[in-house]
Scaffold this active site. Structure first.
Site, PDB file in Angstrom:
ATOM      1  CD  GLU A 196      38.149  34.429  39.877  1.00  0.00           C
ATOM      2  OE1 GLU A 196      36.994  33.967  39.771  1.00  0.00           O
ATOM      3  OE2 GLU A 196      38.396  35.530  40.401  1.00  0.00           O
ATOM      4  CE1 TYR A 248      33.925  30.169  40.555  1.00  0.00           C
ATOM      5  CE2 TYR A 248      36.302  30.301  40.340  1.00  0.00           C
ATOM      6  CZ  TYR A 248      35.072  30.919  40.363  1.00  0.00           C
ATOM      7  OH  TYR A 248      34.980  32.263  40.179  1.00  0.00           O
ATOM      8  CE  LYS A 344      38.214  39.115  50.720  1.00  0.00           C
ATOM      9  NZ  LYS A 344      38.361  39.388  49.285  1.00  0.00           N
ATOM     10  CB  CYS A 461      74.028  62.510  35.151  1.00  0.00           C
ATOM     11  SG  CYS A 461      73.206  62.491  36.748  1.00  0.00           S
TER      12      CYS A 461
HETATM   13  S1  IVH Z   1      31.840  30.423  43.680  1.00  0.00           S
HETATM   14  C1  IVH Z   1      27.475  31.723  43.291  1.00  0.00           C
HETATM   15  N1  IVH Z   1      34.284  29.596  43.935  1.00  0.00           N
HETATM   16  O1  IVH Z   1      35.076  35.172  44.154  1.00  0.00           O
HETATM   17  C2  IVH Z   1      28.849  31.481  43.717  1.00  0.00           C
HETATM   18  N2  IVH Z   1      33.936  31.906  43.484  1.00  0.00           N
HETATM   19  O2  IVH Z   1      33.454  37.256  45.776  1.00  0.00           O
HETATM   20  C3  IVH Z   1      29.811  31.695  42.630  1.00  0.00           C
HETATM   21  N3  IVH Z   1      35.991  33.200  43.244  1.00  0.00           N
HETATM   22  O3  IVH Z   1      32.803  36.432  41.843  1.00  0.00           O
HETATM   23  C4  IVH Z   1      31.178  31.895  43.075  1.00  0.00           C
HETATM   24  N4  IVH Z   1      37.382  31.521  43.571  1.00  0.00           N
HETATM   25  O4  IVH Z   1      34.964  35.492  40.948  1.00  0.00           O
HETATM   26  C5  IVH Z   1      33.490  30.655  43.711  1.00  0.00           C
HETATM   27  N5  IVH Z   1      36.411  28.703  44.138  1.00  0.00           N
HETATM   28  C6  IVH Z   1      35.617  29.747  43.918  1.00  0.00           C
HETATM   29  C7  IVH Z   1      36.128  31.042  43.667  1.00  0.00           C
HETATM   30  C8  IVH Z   1      35.246  32.101  43.463  1.00  0.00           C
HETATM   31  C9  IVH Z   1      37.276  32.814  43.298  1.00  0.00           C
HETATM   32  C10 IVH Z   1      35.562  34.587  42.988  1.00  0.00           C
HETATM   33  C11 IVH Z   1      34.461  34.712  41.984  1.00  0.00           C
HETATM   34  C12 IVH Z   1      33.363  35.463  42.648  1.00  0.00           C
HETATM   35  C13 IVH Z   1      34.077  36.079  43.802  1.00  0.00           C
HETATM   36  C14 IVH Z   1      33.096  36.251  44.934  1.00  0.00           C
END
Ligand code: IVH
Length: 699
Positions: A196, A248, A344, A461
């Site tokens: 990210e 990650y 979330k 003004c």
């Molecule tokens: S793992 C196949 N790890 O969240 C799994 N995603 O809604 C790959 N994201 O598209 C994702 N932090 O952009 C993973 N520690 C993290 C993450 C992460 C942010 C984002 C990522 C993904 C989205 C999923």
């Protein structure tokens, strides 16, 4: 990544290189070592956040490498630290098919969701307990990186998950992404890693401040800022945004002929550790390996409570099955893997009714629409007013009075309206009508062709006059404590204060008789007004509120003259020759100093005892910091590290690369690390803040 021994020898090598001069230059034989030294210091700075040399010293080494490569272009390697820099603009971002589809994650919103998910996973995998790796869910833009034979070969955006945009040049501007990494040591030939890209809260704020300086609407949140930045066609601009990348996930890899797969790759936590050891910023410190879902839930809660203390935005946690074999057994659906889930955090959103839109007149005459909504609590703060910036924003969002609106407030970012909930409309909503005349003085409003903002051009003004005085007294300008918006408005209404010089001739005998003004508050206010006369020139320039002249420009301007009124004699061309002053800024400064009313005001301020002279200009040879040594650590609250270092040098001080008994001052900012600890052990080193440092400079 670097052992203690390597750290020591690379540091020493760097110091030795820095000592070299024209007589004994760094030789071409040392080019590889020089690169290693630079990479080492980049790692200390961008990955560990704990630099061992100053920016200035780093620049010296970088320039030495550039020079050697210029003389011996054949020796340039694709992963040389100089190769991030890219000249020219990107024409297009070609399609980049992913080696493995970039899936998204299943979402969960409460503890029960996680309990259910864990049960299903255990049933599918036929296990009593599962070991999980839990890490933050970074709120940025996802990327994929491919390394082939240890070299970064492609960077891409997520796109639709199957294919993204190739943005390698932009990715190279992110200094925490290594241009090469020794995957071959782990038997890996080709690897695709996911992560990210984000902008820290601090950098986001700085970036928005710059937009504000140019009268541009701010970006809504760091996530949009990161995503937008990756698609900029000017790599230099991408570099300026100071993006960071967390990696990650290893989504694909091939093994070198004759090599066996590395055991570290068998667990997710092992992968994160491998990435970290290879010089990537993976969440090794943030991750936790836990058995059973209860411990996972506890860790998620713990992290949520620290959310605001982190330097970057996260919107949840990600829980991943740690064992890669079990991951494979669980497989995936068409949308997401079954071995991972996002937890979330509570959204920082709320809904409310849009009751009215007020139109405020700013200090430069800009008209800002402000939405008045029924107060709604979001993330611990009650929101009732939200700036809408300009007419286009209202139109793009199709807002109407009476709408139910979705409001978001990310961390300490100012709240904004995401959208109206059009489904909830009753038909009674009213169109928002933009005024044609100034709501304060009644002058006709105008909209310059190249701007998005309507303006009242009557500089007399009342709204503008009041706003100018408020700006003049504000914290970042002349910092007259105890004045504040309310007092400015009150004194103005009562006729005690008509213009900026009036601040210095306030009728305190009359103010004394006002309700709420005790002797103590009067003495304090008088003192603060008196002290402000000694503010350095750049603060006065910023305080004048010249359009497009923000704090940075004000510093450049202050540096350029011995006396403020010299600007009367500078042509547009002279002004444009100053650092970072473009035609727009130059035009505005020129106009300001060719307006007789402004000159009269400045002369009056000088009579009243304010400093229009640039003291430092006379002192260059001497300087306030002569004979003193300095070192900076951590993020400074206002100054850029390079600017702070330049200040030391232009004032005759000397920069040191590390903490030792030779050091006189360690200037500490936020997140100061080991240097601070070390300095505390040496009694002769004085530990000071940026503010104290500035006092020394301005003394
Ligand atoms: S793992 C196949 N790890 O969240 C799994 N995603 O809604 C790959 N994201 O598209 C994702 N932090 O952009 C993973 N520690 C993290 C993450 C992460 C942010 C984002 C990522 C993904 C989205 C999923």
């Amino acid at each position: 990544m670097y052992s203690a021994g390597q750290t020591k020898s690379l540091q020493q090598l760097g110091t030795a290189f820095l000592k070299k001069d024209a007589k004994h230059p760094i030789t071409v034989k040392e080019i590889k070592e020089l690169r290693d030294v630079l990479r080492f210091h980049e790692y200390r700075y961008y990955i560990l956040n704990d630099p061992l040399i100053s920016d200035f010293e780093y620049d010296q080494l970088f320039k030495a490498l550039e020079k050697l490569e210029e003389e011996h272009p054949k020796l340039i390697t694709p992963d040389s630290p100089t190769q991030r820099v890219s000249k020219g603009l990107t024409k297009e971002f070609p399609a980049a098919p992913h080696l493995v589809p970039m899936l998204s994650l299943e979402n969960s919103y409460n503890d029960q969701d996680l309990v259910d998910w864990d049960r299903r996973a255990r049933e599918l995998a036929k296990l009593d307990t599962i070991e999980y790796c839990v890490e933050p869910k970074f709120d940025g833009a996802s990327i994929s990186l491919i390394y082939e034979n240890d070299l970064l070969s492609r960077g891409a955006t997520r796109g639709d998950g199957v294919s993204g945009d190739e943005i390698t040049t932009n990715i190279k501007q992110i200094r925490s992404v290594p241009l090469s990494a020794r995957f071959s040591d782990h038997g890996i030939q080709t690897i695709e890693i996911r992560g990210e890209v984000l902008m820290t809260k601090n950098n986001f704020k700085k970036y928005n401040d710059q937009l504000a300086e140019q009268n541009l609407p701010p970006l809504a949140n760091p996530r949009n800022a990161a995503a937008g930045s990756l698609r900029i066609k000017d790599p230099k601009e991408v570099s300026r945004r100071n993006l960071e990348a967390f990696l990650y996930n290893i989504s694909y890899h091939t093994t070198l002929p004759g090599k066996k797969e590395d055991r570290q790759l068998q667990t997710h936590s092992g992968c994160l550790e491998m990435l970290w050891e290879l010089g990537f910023r993976s969440p090794v410190k943030e991750k936790k390996v836990l058995k059973g879902i209860d411990a996972v839930i506890k860790y998620c809660h713990q992290f949520e409570s620290m959310r605001d203390d982190l330097p970057y935005e996260i919107d949840g946690m990600v829980i991943k099955v740690n064992d890669v074999d079990i991951q494979d057994r669980l497989g995936m659906t068409t949308h997401h893997p079954r071995w991972a889930i996002a937890y979330k955090f509570k959204a920082r959103q709320g809904t409310s009714k849009l009751r009215a839109v007020e139109f405020q007149v700013g200090r430069t005459g800009s008209i800002t629409p402000v939405a008045k909504i029924d107060p709604v609590p979001i993330g611990g703060v009650t929101v009732g007013s939200i700036s809408l910036f300009n007419e286009d924003v209202i139109r793009e969002k199709d807002l109407k009075i009476g709408d139910t609106v979705l409001v978001e407030r990310a961390g300490d970012v100012i709240p904004y309206i995401v959208k109206p909930l059009a489904e909830l409309r009753t038909g009674k909503e009213k169109k928002i009508v933009f005024p044609t005349h100034c709501p304060v003085c009644g002058d006709k409003l105008v909209k310059p062709v190249d701007e998005a903002v309507w303006r009242c051009n009557n500089i007399n003004c009342e709204a503008q006059v009041v706003e100018r005085i408020i700006h003049f007294t504000s914290k970042d300008a002349m910092d007259i404590r105890g004045f504040g918006d309310a007092n400015v408005r009150k004194f103005f209404e009562l006729g005690f204060l008509k213009d900026i010089p009036g601040i210095y001739t306030l009728p305190f005998d009359k103010i004394r008789s006002l309700e709420g003004f005790g002797e103590k508050s009067i003495t304090n206010l008088q003192g603060a007004i008196e002290t402000s006369k000694q503010q350095p020139l750049h603060r006065l320039i910023f305080a004048l509120g010249i359009r497009y002249a923000g704090e940075t420009t004000a510093k450049v301007l202050a540096h350029a003259v011995k006396h403020l009124l010299e600007f009367q004699d500078l042509s547009l061309e002279d002004l444009q020759n100053l650092e970072d002053v473009g035609p727009k800024v130059a035009g505005s400064i020129h106009q300001f100093f060719h307006n007789w009313d402004n000159i009269k005001m400045l002369k009056r301020l000088e009579e009243l005892g304010l400093k229009l002279k640039n003291d430092k200009k006379d002192l260059v040879a001497g300087g306030n910091l002569v004979g003193q040594t300095f070192l900076f650590t951590g993020t400074l609250p206002t100054l850029k590290r390079s600017d702070a270092e330049a200040l030391v040098e232009s004032n005759g001080g000397k920069l040191l690369g590390s903490v030792s008994s030779k050091l006189n001052y360690l200037v500490v900012g936020e997140d100061a690390g080991s240097k601070l600890e070390k300095a505390k052990k040496i009694p002769s080193v004085k530990i000071i803040s940026e503010a104290e440092f500035m006092q020394m400079v301005n003394r």
